[in-house]
Design a protein around this motif. Structure first.
Motif, PDB file in Angstrom:
ATOM      1  N   PRO A  86       0.822  -1.222   0.000  1.00  0.00           N
ATOM      2  CA  PRO A  86       0.000   0.000   0.000  1.00  0.00           C
ATOM      3  C   PRO A  86       0.851   1.265   0.000  1.00  0.00           C
ATOM      4  N   THR A  87       0.388   2.275  -0.702  1.00  0.00           N
ATOM      5  CA  THR A  87       1.054   3.570  -0.735  1.00  0.00           C
ATOM      6  C   THR A  87       0.457   4.490   0.323  1.00  0.00           C
ATOM      7  N   THR A  88       1.245   5.471   0.734  1.00  0.00           N
ATOM      8  CA  THR A  88       0.766   6.394   1.771  1.00  0.00           C
ATOM      9  C   THR A  88      -0.303   7.334   1.248  1.00  0.00           C
ATOM     10  N   ASP A  89      -0.301   7.599  -0.054  1.00  0.00           N
ATOM     11  CA  ASP A  89      -1.295   8.517  -0.620  1.00  0.00           C
ATOM     12  C   ASP A  89      -2.490   7.798  -1.237  1.00  0.00           C
ATOM     13  N   GLY A  90      -2.517   6.474  -1.114  1.00  0.00           N
ATOM     14  CA  GLY A  90      -3.645   5.714  -1.645  1.00  0.00           C
ATOM     15  C   GLY A  90      -3.625   5.515  -3.140  1.00  0.00           C
ATOM     16  N   ILE A 320      11.321   5.575  -1.360  1.00  0.00           N
ATOM     17  CA  ILE A 320      10.434   4.543  -0.816  1.00  0.00           C
ATOM     18  C   ILE A 320       9.678   5.085   0.396  1.00  0.00           C
ATOM     19  N   PHE A 321      10.369   5.827   1.262  1.00  0.00           N
ATOM     20  CA  PHE A 321       9.709   6.363   2.455  1.00  0.00           C
ATOM     21  C   PHE A 321       8.580   7.323   2.074  1.00  0.00           C
ATOM     22  N   GLU A 322       8.854   8.189   1.102  1.00  0.00           N
ATOM     23  CA  GLU A 322       7.847   9.180   0.721  1.00  0.00           C
ATOM     24  C   GLU A 322       6.620   8.532   0.093  1.00  0.00           C
ATOM     25  N   ARG A 323       6.823   7.438  -0.616  1.00  0.00           N
ATOM     26  CA  ARG A 323       5.695   6.817  -1.318  1.00  0.00           C
ATOM     27  C   ARG A 323       4.996   5.734  -0.487  1.00  0.00           C
ATOM     28  N   PHE A 324       5.787   4.999   0.323  1.00  0.00           N
ATOM     29  CA  PHE A 324       5.220   3.837   1.015  1.00  0.00           C
ATOM     30  C   PHE A 324       5.296   3.922   2.538  1.00  0.00           C
ATOM     31  N   GLY A 325       6.050   4.877   3.072  1.00  0.00           N
ATOM     32  CA  GLY A 325       6.167   5.001   4.519  1.00  0.00           C
ATOM     33  C   GLY A 325       7.283   4.152   5.089  1.00  0.00           C
TER      34      GLY A 325
END
Length: 473
Positions: A86-90, A320-325
């Motif tokens: 899952p991505t942090t922005d959905g 990766i952190f920015e997109r997936f946490g």
């Protein structure tokens, strides 16, 4: 029916020397049926709190939540989106679990010779009865086979908990957690599921989202935390609540084991700057170091065992952190120094009869140089097992070789699996048990211990030490 082509070697993790191997088998046979003690891990208590809970699809069980798995796949150019992470922005990711499983099976060879490969093989064969090697050709067939198994009552989380012969399982829970799942478990008599107090999200002031985390803590206690003095009082109250709910330990993580003692006025000033959004990196380091000492003080008072996990740069890959946490396989070990960094804490509490500190580090060069001598001297200090990247056959062997002569077996804390992957628990403990028995057999072959002593040492390594270190008796 699956065609019988896959089995686990009876001699896995054992030395090729026939005498050592024979003794290792004797030790292992003697301890292999002992209950599993899980004093530190990251299994979600919700999984066990709901009697109707299920694991979902094979992909949901074995791939999507396990950064050990998708980390390796990502390293070979497979996108996390294609693995359904899952991505942090959905934003969209692959949702076809059969397609994700096929991609995993196509690359299953990547796990050859790795601890993940060893665990996966044992999970598939011993837990689910798969006796055919997973590959591109049979991926769909094995997926359907696993899906059928996972739908059965005997493969529910609670059923497997009992089948795995787990005596106690400790979760890791935020300071703000109300522990509703533990409450419901205890009401049903499942008191062998215990929480562990982990305050990193509010203690480490440079944690992303620190202010939001503090708000959650405020919500859990029903009052504003506007001063350092109130902050300390709330943490003490939360520890008492966790202890009431069965907790015997706390857990603390930071990049380094730096410790420092600040005055109340200095700590208050830093906390005030954090609340105002004016924190700097030096402030954050000083406050974390100070809070290590404060947590030691609290442990000496309330008796909760203190764990320190240090030596990892979190979220090394910013994309990766920015997109997936966080917790997406991009955490990388650091070089550490323990002796001077821990001196303020140990000077204050290292000799305290009611303080117990278990140390975990990622820098193996410190095993014989610092960690073993510290544990071999300070009454409060124990060494935790090889952690994370070193939770492997070779990592365990290096640990035994570099630690035991100086620290002594009984200044170590046994084994914990430190896992989120519930069905991997027996596999991880089996690897430790086999490697430990093989190491002990080597001592016997070289005449360093008697065989009778080896039996006692094997039981200590796989059962007694963990129960004692974490006060689980």
């Amino acid at each position: 029916m699956l065609t019988k082509t896959w089995s686990l070697s009876r001699d896995r993790c054992f030395a090729p020397d026939p005498i050592q191997r024979q003794i290792a088998h004797k030790f292992f046979d003697n301890i292999s049926s002992l209950p599993i003690v899980c004093p530190h891990g990251h299994v979600d208590p919700a999984l066990l709190a709901d009697p109707a809970a299920r694991f979902g699809s094979p992909t949901e069980l074995l791939i999507i939540p396990d950064h050990y798995i998708f980390r390796m796949l990502y390293s070979r150019g497979i996108s996390l989106e294609s693995l359904g992470i899952p991505t942090t922005d959905g934003s969209p990711v692959e949702t076809d679990h059969r397609k994700i499983w096929q991609l995993f099976a196509d690359h299953f060879y990547l796990f050859r010779g790795t601890p993940s490969g060893l665990w996966l093989r044992e999970e598939l064969t011993n837990v689910f009865g798969v006796d055919e090697p997973l590959n591109s050709r049979n991926a769909g067939y094995i997926y359907d086979y696993l899906a059928e198994k996972l739908a059965l009552p005997e493969f529910s989380p609670r059923a497997l908990f009992k089948r795995f012969h787990i005596e106690v399982l400790c979760t890791t829970d935020a300071a703000s957690d109300r522990l509703e799942h533990h409450q419901s478990l205890h009401q049903e008599g499942w008191t062998q599921i215990r929480p562990t107090f982990r305050p990193d999200a509010v203690v480490n002031l440079d944690t992303p989202g620190w202010r939001e985390n503090l708000a959650k803590l405020e919500s859990s206690v029903g009052r504003e935390i506007s001063t350092y003095a109130t902050f300390i009082q709330v943490l003490e109250e939360r520890r008492a609540y966790f202890k009431k709910m069965g907790a015997t330990a706390t857990d603390h993580s930071a990049a380094t084991p730096y410790t420092a003692q600040l005055s109340d006025q200095e700590a208050e000033a830093i906390f005030t700057r954090a609340l105002a959004g004016k924190l700097n990196s030096f402030d954050a380091q000083q406050f974390t170091g100070h809070m290590f000492v404060e947590m030691a003080r609290m442990s000496a008072e309330d008796g909760l065992v203190m764990q320190m996990h240090c030596g990892v740069t979190r979220n090394h890959n910013p994309a990766i952190f920015e997109r997936f946490g966080s917790d997406k396989g991009a955490d990388i070990p650091l070089q550490l120094e323990w002796t001077q960094n821990l001196r303020p804490l140990l000077s204050a509490y290292g000799n305290h009869k009611n303080f117990h500190l278990i140390l975990f580090g990622m820098d193996e060069s410190t095993y014989s140089r610092e960690l073993a001598p510290l544990a071999g001297h300070y009454p409060a200090v124990l060494l935790g097992p090889p952690w994370w990247f070193h939770d492997s056959v070779n990592g365990m062997e290096r640990y035994f070789d570099r630690v035991m002569e100086t620290a002594g077996l009984y200044n170590t804390a046994g084994f914990n699996d430190d896992t989120r992957a519930f069905v991997s628990i027996p596999a991880r403990h089996t690897v430790w048990r086999r490697v430990a028995c093989n190491w002990l057999a080597g001592l016997v072959v070289r005449g360093l211990v008697e065989e009778e002593e080896g039996f006692e040492m094997a039981q200590a390594l796989v059962y007694d030490l963990a129960k004692s270190a974490y006060k689980l008796d």
